[in-house]
Design a protein around this motif. Structure first.
Motif, PDB file in Angstrom:
ATOM      1  N   ALA A   1      -0.733   5.987  10.608  1.00  0.00           N
ATOM      2  CA  ALA A   1      -0.028   6.114  11.884  1.00  0.00           C
ATOM      3  C   ALA A   1       1.468   6.310  11.653  1.00  0.00           C
ATOM      4  O   ALA A   1       2.123   7.106  12.344  1.00  0.00           O
ATOM      5  CB  ALA A   1      -0.278   4.882  12.750  1.00  0.00           C
ATOM      6  N   VAL A   2       2.019   5.601  10.687  1.00  0.00           N
ATOM      7  CA  VAL A   2       3.434   5.783  10.336  1.00  0.00           C
ATOM      8  C   VAL A   2       3.668   7.199   9.818  1.00  0.00           C
ATOM      9  O   VAL A   2       4.635   7.874  10.197  1.00  0.00           O
ATOM     10  CB  VAL A   2       3.854   4.738   9.281  1.00  0.00           C
ATOM     11  N   ALA A   3       2.779   7.676   8.950  1.00  0.00           N
ATOM     12  CA  ALA A   3       2.934   9.016   8.382  1.00  0.00           C
ATOM     13  C   ALA A   3       2.856  10.100   9.451  1.00  0.00           C
ATOM     14  O   ALA A   3       3.462  11.167   9.299  1.00  0.00           O
ATOM     15  CB  ALA A   3       1.864   9.258   7.323  1.00  0.00           C
ATOM     16  N   ASP A   4       2.129   9.841  10.531  1.00  0.00           N
ATOM     17  CA  ASP A   4       2.004  10.822  11.604  1.00  0.00           C
ATOM     18  C   ASP A   4       3.247  10.895  12.486  1.00  0.00           C
ATOM     19  O   ASP A   4       3.401  11.838  13.259  1.00  0.00           O
ATOM     20  CB  ASP A   4       0.790  10.488  12.483  1.00  0.00           C
ATOM     21  N   ASP A   5       4.125   9.883  12.395  1.00  0.00           N
ATOM     22  CA  ASP A   5       5.354   9.890  13.192  1.00  0.00           C
ATOM     23  C   ASP A   5       6.385  10.785  12.496  1.00  0.00           C
ATOM     24  O   ASP A   5       6.674  10.601  11.309  1.00  0.00           O
ATOM     25  CB  ASP A   5       5.895   8.461  13.336  1.00  0.00           C
ATOM     26  N   PRO A   6       6.963  11.756  13.194  1.00  0.00           N
ATOM     27  CA  PRO A   6       7.863  12.708  12.529  1.00  0.00           C
ATOM     28  C   PRO A   6       9.131  12.081  11.971  1.00  0.00           C
ATOM     29  O   PRO A   6       9.767  12.677  11.096  1.00  0.00           O
ATOM     30  CB  PRO A   6       8.186  13.726  13.636  1.00  0.00           C
ATOM     31  N   MET A   7       9.515  10.890  12.431  1.00  0.00           N
ATOM     32  CA  MET A   7      10.740  10.264  11.956  1.00  0.00           C
ATOM     33  C   MET A   7      10.484   9.108  10.995  1.00  0.00           C
ATOM     34  O   MET A   7      11.408   8.392  10.627  1.00  0.00           O
ATOM     35  CB  MET A   7      11.571   9.764  13.151  1.00  0.00           C
ATOM     36  N   LEU A   8       9.228   8.929  10.576  1.00  0.00           N
ATOM     37  CA  LEU A   8       8.895   7.851   9.653  1.00  0.00           C
ATOM     38  C   LEU A   8       8.113   8.392   8.466  1.00  0.00           C
ATOM     39  O   LEU A   8       7.440   9.412   8.570  1.00  0.00           O
ATOM     40  CB  LEU A   8       8.064   6.767  10.356  1.00  0.00           C
ATOM     41  N   ARG A   9       8.225   7.691   7.353  1.00  0.00           N
ATOM     42  CA  ARG A   9       7.470   8.035   6.152  1.00  0.00           C
ATOM     43  C   ARG A   9       6.749   6.777   5.686  1.00  0.00           C
ATOM     44  O   ARG A   9       7.303   5.675   5.759  1.00  0.00           O
ATOM     45  CB  ARG A   9       8.409   8.533   5.058  1.00  0.00           C
ATOM     46  N   ALA A  10       5.513   6.907   5.200  1.00  0.00           N
ATOM     47  CA  ALA A  10       4.712   5.754   4.796  1.00  0.00           C
ATOM     48  C   ALA A  10       4.464   5.757   3.301  1.00  0.00           C
ATOM     49  O   ALA A  10       4.138   6.794   2.719  1.00  0.00           O
ATOM     50  CB  ALA A  10       3.376   5.752   5.536  1.00  0.00           C
ATOM     51  N   VAL A  11       4.625   4.579   2.690  1.00  0.00           N
ATOM     52  CA  VAL A  11       4.187   4.363   1.321  1.00  0.00           C
ATOM     53  C   VAL A  11       3.360   3.085   1.307  1.00  0.00           C
ATOM     54  O   VAL A  11       3.575   2.188   2.117  1.00  0.00           O
ATOM     55  CB  VAL A  11       5.373   4.242   0.334  1.00  0.00           C
ATOM     56  N   VAL A  12       2.396   3.025   0.423  1.00  0.00           N
ATOM     57  CA  VAL A  12       1.571   1.832   0.255  1.00  0.00           C
ATOM     58  C   VAL A  12       1.830   1.273  -1.134  1.00  0.00           C
ATOM     59  O   VAL A  12       1.800   2.013  -2.127  1.00  0.00           O
ATOM     60  CB  VAL A  12       0.071   2.147   0.424  1.00  0.00           C
ATOM     61  N   ILE A  13       2.116  -0.027  -1.207  1.00  0.00           N
ATOM     62  CA  ILE A  13       2.233  -0.719  -2.485  1.00  0.00           C
ATOM     63  C   ILE A  13       1.075  -1.702  -2.564  1.00  0.00           C
ATOM     64  O   ILE A  13       0.942  -2.587  -1.724  1.00  0.00           O
ATOM     65  CB  ILE A  13       3.580  -1.443  -2.629  1.00  0.00           C
ATOM     66  N   THR A  14       0.224  -1.525  -3.563  1.00  0.00           N
ATOM     67  CA  THR A  14      -0.989  -2.331  -3.681  1.00  0.00           C
ATOM     68  C   THR A  14      -1.224  -2.643  -5.155  1.00  0.00           C
ATOM     69  O   THR A  14      -0.304  -2.535  -5.974  1.00  0.00           O
ATOM     70  CB  THR A  14      -2.178  -1.601  -3.023  1.00  0.00           C
ATOM     71  N   THR A  15      -2.435  -3.049  -5.504  1.00  0.00           N
ATOM     72  CA  THR A  15      -2.716  -3.437  -6.882  1.00  0.00           C
ATOM     73  C   THR A  15      -3.714  -2.478  -7.522  1.00  0.00           C
ATOM     74  O   THR A  15      -4.565  -1.901  -6.851  1.00  0.00           O
ATOM     75  CB  THR A  15      -3.276  -4.865  -6.948  1.00  0.00           C
ATOM     76  N   ASN A  16      -3.590  -2.340  -8.829  1.00  0.00           N
ATOM     77  CA  ASN A  16      -4.542  -1.578  -9.625  1.00  0.00           C
ATOM     78  C   ASN A  16      -5.571  -2.556 -10.173  1.00  0.00           C
ATOM     79  O   ASN A  16      -5.268  -3.366 -11.059  1.00  0.00           O
ATOM     80  CB  ASN A  16      -3.813  -0.853 -10.758  1.00  0.00           C
ATOM     81  N   LEU A  17      -6.771  -2.519  -9.649  1.00  0.00           N
ATOM     82  CA  LEU A  17      -7.794  -3.490 -10.029  1.00  0.00           C
ATOM     83  C   LEU A  17      -8.508  -3.113 -11.312  1.00  0.00           C
ATOM     84  O   LEU A  17      -9.377  -3.862 -11.774  1.00  0.00           O
ATOM     85  CB  LEU A  17      -8.809  -3.635  -8.886  1.00  0.00           C
ATOM     86  N   THR A  18      -8.149  -1.967 -11.903  1.00  0.00           N
ATOM     87  CA  THR A  18      -8.851  -1.513 -13.110  1.00  0.00           C
ATOM     88  C   THR A  18      -8.036  -1.710 -14.378  1.00  0.00           C
ATOM     89  O   THR A  18      -8.512  -1.382 -15.466  1.00  0.00           O
ATOM     90  CB  THR A  18      -9.218  -0.026 -12.980  1.00  0.00           C
ATOM     91  N   GLY A  19      -6.807  -2.228 -14.262  1.00  0.00           N
ATOM     92  CA  GLY A  19      -6.017  -2.408 -15.466  1.00  0.00           C
ATOM     93  C   GLY A  19      -4.618  -2.886 -15.186  1.00  0.00           C
ATOM     94  O   GLY A  19      -4.225  -3.106 -14.033  1.00  0.00           O
ATOM     95  N   GLY A  20      -3.838  -3.036 -16.257  1.00  0.00           N
ATOM     96  CA  GLY A  20      -2.505  -3.596 -16.146  1.00  0.00           C
ATOM     97  C   GLY A  20      -1.401  -2.578 -15.991  1.00  0.00           C
ATOM     98  O   GLY A  20      -0.225  -2.946 -15.975  1.00  0.00           O
TER      99      GLY A  20
END
Length: 432
Positions: free
Chosen positions: A77-96
């Protein structure tokens, strides 16, 4: 910045436009004399700059779960807004190692995890890594999702002067495991309130969330894609199958799958009724072994995790969907909402957020948590009473459309993010 040429029909063209242009120029010149041309340009450019929202969540797709789906909806929804940009910070469950990828217009940063404590990924490097990525991505707002202790807490702690929105997904995480419960009790009593107090805005996903009831808390529930989760055949005409959808980890024994298996034995006089367990986890072998011990192994189907059209089809064909949870950890079950959107009658334990999702006797039926006999009797009632099943299914669909359709819910997030952005932010040099 968009520039529009021309006039609306019926207006006096030149005089009006020329007068507005002269007034704008005079205002601009006054600002330049007062503050200097360079500062005026920087201020106006800053107003037009696309702002970045970082959605921080411990798990993300392809990992399947309610918090993951909720966070993904906000990010897109954030990415669809023309004045906003979205990034996701999450975890890599397959390694370090840290991995960076994308999902449409959403950038995804997966931080390496060194281990898991209970069901929570952890790494001692996260404070440094999150701080660095917030700077590198030029993040303006942090939206931290906290269904478990860990990454969300780190993001709030290192956010610096950025506005933070904390979305809390859980009721009490106390689950009847003495060693873990002592640690969780300490976290919920002492650390969690500090994280809440640091937040610029606090969102509870349910009245049973630990964030609920605090001054200024906003409630934004999970939702459902009602264009995708659509009604199947009338419930009374479906195959006589009871369906469970959810995690089956040993750390998630509070989901009550064992209670469901034991209750299903009471339906031995209905050999045409089957039980389908949809989901994955390290407890699958335990459940399979129990089903064999109870003599119902040939009537229980373990499908593994389903997603996309396969998940929708499983819910559309279910005669009954059951959520037999045992504790307040079941904060706001998206599985029930998705089933209701499919016109499927639902049965849930009278615990946590389940009673807030359904209205007993109107959009679903409740049973006491842990009562296998009551669970079996309620399922039997729906399997025999086709008129009741059809009525609950239709009412559930209406409730899902009216209360839980995603667009209205994600729009509240976009407006919340916009409200936390000042019109002309101070220089970023002071940020952490």
């Amino acid at each position: 910045m968009k520039i529009f040429m021309g006039n609306r029909a019926g207006t006096a063209p030149a005089a009006r436009d020329t007068g507005a242009a002269r007034a704008h120029v005079r205002e601009l010149l006054r600002e330049c004399r007062r503050h200097g041309p360079a500062e005026v340009f920087d201020r106006r450019a800053e107003r037009c700059r696309i702002r970045t929202v970082a959605v921080v969540v411990p798990y993300y797709a392809p990992h399947v779960g309610g918090a993951e789906s909720y966070a993904a909806r906000i990010a897109h929804a954030v990415a669809d807004d023309p004045m906003l940009r979205a990034v996701v910070i999450t975890t890599n469950l397959t390694g370090g190692r840290t991995e960076v990828g994308g999902e449409g217009d959403v950038l995804i940063v997966r931080l390496g995890s060194w281990a898991r404590v209970s069901n929570t990924p952890v790494s001692p490097l996260w404070p440094l890594q999150v701080r660095r990525w917030l700077r590198r991505l030029d993040v303006d707002i942090v939206n931290a999702h906290a269904p478990v202790p860990g990454l969300g807490d780190v993001a709030v702690a290192v956010s610096g002067r950025r506005p933070t929105v904390v979305t809390y997904h859980a009721g009490s995480m106390i689950k009847g495991r003495p060693c873990h419960d002592r640690l969780l009790g300490w976290y919920e009593r002492y650390f969690l309130p500090r994280m809440f107090s640091r937040a610029s805005a606090l969102v509870a996903v349910s009245p049973t969330s630990l964030a609920s009831g605090r001054p200024g808390t906003i409630e934004i529930t999970p939702g459902v894609d009602v264009e995708r989760f659509t009604p199947g055949p009338a419930a009374s005409t479906r195959p006589r199958t009871i369906v469970y959808v959810g995690r089956m980890d040993r750390t998630s024994s509070w989901k009550g799958v064992e209670v469901l298996l034991r209750g299903f034995t009471a339906l031995a006089d209905m050999p045409e009724v089957g039980l389908k367990l949809v989901g994955g986890g390290d407890a699958l072998p335990d459940h399979l072994s129990l089903a064999r011990q109870l003599g119902i192994g040939d009537r229980v189907e373990f499908t593994g995790e389903l997603a996309g059209d396969a998940l929708v089809a499983a819910m559309q064909r279910a005669a009954v969907l059951v959520l037999p949870s045992l504790t307040e950890a079941e904060c706001h079950p998206m599985t029930l909402i998705e089933a209701m959107a499919c016109g499927t009658p639902v049965v849930g334990s009278d615990v946590g957020g389940i009673p807030y999702v359904m209205t007993p006797g109107v959009t679903g039926l409740l049973v006491p948590p842990g009562d296998a006999d009551a669970l079996a009797a309620t399922c039997r009632r729906l399997l025999y009473d086709g008129a009741l099943a059809d009525r609950l299914g239709a009412a559930g669909r209406r409730r899902a459309v009216e209360r839980y359709a995603w667009p209205a819910l994600t729009e509240r997030y976009v407006q919340l993010f916009r409200s936390l952005l000042p019109a002309a932010p101070a220089s970023r040099q002071g940020r952490a």
